[in-house]
Design a protein around this motif. Sequence first.
Motif, PDB file in Angstrom:
ATOM      1  N   GLY A  34       8.749 -27.886  -5.114  1.00  0.00           N
ATOM      2  CA  GLY A  34      10.105 -28.108  -5.615  1.00  0.00           C
ATOM      3  C   GLY A  34      10.643 -29.500  -5.352  1.00  0.00           C
ATOM      4  O   GLY A  34      11.790 -29.795  -5.674  1.00  0.00           O
ATOM      5  N   ASN A 189      13.157 -29.879 -12.710  1.00  0.00           N
ATOM      6  CA  ASN A 189      13.088 -29.872 -11.250  1.00  0.00           C
ATOM      7  C   ASN A 189      14.211 -29.028 -10.649  1.00  0.00           C
ATOM      8  O   ASN A 189      13.970 -28.168  -9.804  1.00  0.00           O
ATOM      9  N   ARG A 190      15.438 -29.233 -11.143  1.00  0.00           N
ATOM     10  CA  ARG A 190      16.595 -28.572 -10.541  1.00  0.00           C
ATOM     11  C   ARG A 190      16.655 -27.103 -10.928  1.00  0.00           C
ATOM     12  O   ARG A 190      16.957 -26.245 -10.107  1.00  0.00           O
ATOM     13  N   ASP A 192      14.126 -25.121 -12.773  1.00  0.00           N
ATOM     14  CA  ASP A 192      12.913 -24.301 -12.696  1.00  0.00           C
ATOM     15  C   ASP A 192      12.138 -24.517 -11.409  1.00  0.00           C
ATOM     16  O   ASP A 192      11.100 -23.888 -11.203  1.00  0.00           O
ATOM     17  N   GLY A 193      12.616 -25.444 -10.575  1.00  0.00           N
ATOM     18  CA  GLY A 193      11.958 -25.656  -9.296  1.00  0.00           C
ATOM     19  C   GLY A 193      10.570 -26.245  -9.397  1.00  0.00           C
ATOM     20  O   GLY A 193       9.739 -26.076  -8.510  1.00  0.00           O
ATOM     21  N   THR A 195       7.749 -28.880  -9.089  1.00  0.00           N
ATOM     22  CA  THR A 195       7.480 -30.074  -8.284  1.00  0.00           C
ATOM     23  C   THR A 195       7.202 -31.233  -9.231  1.00  0.00           C
ATOM     24  O   THR A 195       6.420 -31.079 -10.165  1.00  0.00           O
TER      25      THR A 195
END
Lengths: 287, 266
Positions: A34, A189-190, A192-193, A195
Amino acid sequence: MCKISIQGLTHIYNYGQPGERVALQEINGEISPGELLAIIGPNGSGKSTLARHINALLLPTCGSVTVDGLNTADPASRWEIRRRVGMVLQNPDNQLVASVVEEEVAFGPENLGLPPEEVRQRVDRALSVAGLVEQRLRPPHLLSGGQKQRLAIAGALAMKPSCLVLDEPTAMLDPAGRREVMQTLLNLNRQDGLTIILVTHFMEEAVLADRIWVLSGGRLVMDGTPAQVFRCREALQKIGLALPGPAELAWRLRNCGWPIPDGIYRLEELVTCLVDLLTRNRSGGSS
Amino acid sequence: MQGNITLGFYVPGQSFIHRLDPRTKILACLAMTMAVLFCNHPAGFAALSLVTLLALGLARVTPQLLLGILRPFGIFLVLALLLQLLFTPGRPLMMLGPLQLTREGVHFGFQLLWRLVLLIISGSLLTLTTSPLMITAALEDLLKPFRRVGVPVFELAMMMSIALRFVPTLLEEAQQIIRAQQSRGAAFTRGRLVQRVQGLVTLLVPLFASAFRRADELATAMEIRCYRPGANRTRMHQLRFHCRDYAVLAGTGVLFLIVLVMRWWG
């Protein structure tokens, strides 16, 4: 989820042959699930070489890279690593394979040998995430630069990766295209988490990261949050990197005697800080 | 640059012919070609012409478009006709200076002309109504049996579709290089032949250099997305035969047989 760990990574091009060149030396680091990591550094500092180690395009000369415990040097896990770690390259024209947008997105899942219905689902989902549903039947060469890079991202997403490595994805785009691509990445990123490892030479993009790695001469010379990294103006300047605009302005104001706290690097922060100072000054002066 | 530069001038549409399965169209085109080549009976030619006319109508090809298709072949067609007319020995009809026009010449000349026209039309109907991508997919499917004997059918199809994908990109690049070289005084369109050829070298060398760079990067991009030659890929778009496909295939098959029968027993 996707934990990447790099231990003692050294890469030497043409090892043991004439023209031997050390590209990376003794890199150690971990990337947690993440996280949004930016890798910056001057040209030739080894950014792309490092990025290409994460999905086994390049293998370490010494040391190891593991993705979720899978070692990239193990041929048996190579394709699983490539599925888990999606990658987007710099030149949008040279990484698109198909002559229709949705076929392009389908390319990866088709390679995995998934059933047609599953491919269809993944393509639809990836296109909607990248905001390209309306373009799905168009030929890719007619898209704008920003759209082409979002298409490349969609192509990577259709593999359902847990990590996305982007090698200077915005270097060939105009400012509008750059914003589109960065917005897409931030959402991924924010929300769906996912990386994200972003190799970039734009400081304004590095500012958005959770953490920054600074490479110079093949070594990892700094590892910290943007606030920590952008505090070290001199060290960055020595290796040929400039501060992002707001951080530079804050530094100059501080040098002229303005009481601006350390570690300001975002425009909004600087503005709030200055407005604060000015109102305090004015109210202080009048009362 | 034009939106849809493709080989063979694909014209998108929704006509009956457009909606046929690309495999049907390839097979039908093949059958028509063979029939036209084998045919030697006036009734056969009439039947083939009627079918071609019907196909043109079903594909909604306008007379202007038809002329556009045939025009590039014009000189070739006229030349073929003249050669047959003037150089076929046989019963003379009239003398044209040292040459003579013969009965057989007229017969074979016009037969050849008509054959060529039919061939051009049926070939063009395929490329006009089928996108290169679909043609590739169909070929991949039709040639599948040859995988057994070691022909890398999927890989060949992949190469073909990538080649098609890069046609517009390389055209655009060629334009750019031409402009760049012209701005430095290169002559592509004037001067003597030698100079023009030299000008061409200044276009081709950078174009090839960049094509190789692109190919290298594309290979990386394909590897990133788990492309493995020889591995079992699937296709999102599955080709499917419908009733209309069976009807068309049966129709052209029968026509082909009739022509054959007329040739050997007629």
